[in-house]
Design an enzyme around this catalytic site. Sequence first.
Site, PDB file in Angstrom:
ATOM      1  N   CYS A  88       0.830  -1.206   0.000  1.00  0.00           N
ATOM      2  CA  CYS A  88       0.000   0.000   0.000  1.00  0.00           C
ATOM      3  C   CYS A  88       0.872   1.267   0.000  1.00  0.00           C
ATOM      4  O   CYS A  88       1.462   1.576  -1.028  1.00  0.00           O
ATOM      5  CB  CYS A  88      -0.988  -0.057   1.158  1.00  0.00           C
ATOM      6  SG  CYS A  88      -2.437   0.933   0.814  1.00  0.00           S
ATOM      7  N   HIS A 179      -3.319  -5.070   1.894  1.00  0.00           N
ATOM      8  CA  HIS A 179      -2.570  -5.325   3.144  1.00  0.00           C
ATOM      9  C   HIS A 179      -2.543  -6.822   3.457  1.00  0.00           C
ATOM     10  O   HIS A 179      -3.370  -7.277   4.273  1.00  0.00           O
ATOM     11  CB  HIS A 179      -3.250  -4.591   4.309  1.00  0.00           C
ATOM     12  CG  HIS A 179      -3.011  -3.125   4.331  1.00  0.00           C
ATOM     13  ND1 HIS A 179      -2.098  -2.535   5.168  1.00  0.00           N
ATOM     14  CD2 HIS A 179      -3.571  -2.131   3.617  1.00  0.00           C
ATOM     15  CE1 HIS A 179      -2.114  -1.216   4.976  1.00  0.00           C
ATOM     16  NE2 HIS A 179      -3.000  -0.948   4.042  1.00  0.00           N
ATOM     17  N   GLU A 181      -0.714  -8.382   5.363  1.00  0.00           N
ATOM     18  CA  GLU A 181      -0.377  -8.602   6.789  1.00  0.00           C
ATOM     19  C   GLU A 181      -1.618  -8.534   7.675  1.00  0.00           C
ATOM     20  O   GLU A 181      -1.555  -8.881   8.851  1.00  0.00           O
ATOM     21  CB  GLU A 181       0.692  -7.591   7.242  1.00  0.00           C
ATOM     22  CG  GLU A 181       0.204  -6.190   7.556  1.00  0.00           C
ATOM     23  CD  GLU A 181      -0.138  -5.344   6.320  1.00  0.00           C
ATOM     24  OE1 GLU A 181      -0.094  -5.863   5.182  1.00  0.00           O
ATOM     25  OE2 GLU A 181      -0.493  -4.162   6.517  1.00  0.00           O
TER      26      GLU A 181
END
Length: 200
Positions: A88, A179, A181
């Site tokens: 991002c 994202h 994660e």
Amino acid sequence: MSNQPSPQNNPLTIGILALQGAYEAHAKILSTLGIATKLLRTPDELMNLDGLIIPGGESTTMLKFLERNQFLDALTAFVQTTPTFGTCAGAILLAKDVQHPAQTSLAAMDITVERNAYGRQIDSTILTAPTKLRGGPLEMVFIRAPRITRTGARVEILATRDGSPVLVREGHLLAATFHPELSSDTRVHQLFLNLIRENH
Ligand code: GLN
């Protein structure tokens, strides 16, 4: 600056730029994969790393921090040769060309990105989309995401959203406009680890 990668079978150490943003979540995912991480806040910490993650957050804020102590110059040189994964805001920093509005970057990856291209915060979304990764569709969390509007000839597109690339690779560089994660699926981080091992 010395940045010797570990030999093939040695454990990897991955740096995570920790100036601002979602760096802790990357550290957590990598620790579940048994990978050592180092949170970086100064340019002299850019050494003895096998790879680097530039997290999501706010690219303008990260740039403000990077403008101190020649960190931007050191990082620009570092990402030319060391495997780096930008998510991002990190993808925005890696891009050669940043628009909407234009801003400076590490100019490493041959892509053009348009910031905040999917609208305001309220338009952040979670969707599941097919990818070229093994194991079926992937959950993708988008938060005020940029859109990749151009990819150079050497850029491989690994996943798309509504026809726009959202996961791309160019040699030792990987970028995601979402994202990974923030999802429990570790395949994108594993892809980055494979890329690092290939690079050795
Ligand atoms: N909109 C942010 C930027 O322009 C990126 C958002 C994110 O990293 N989740 O930097």
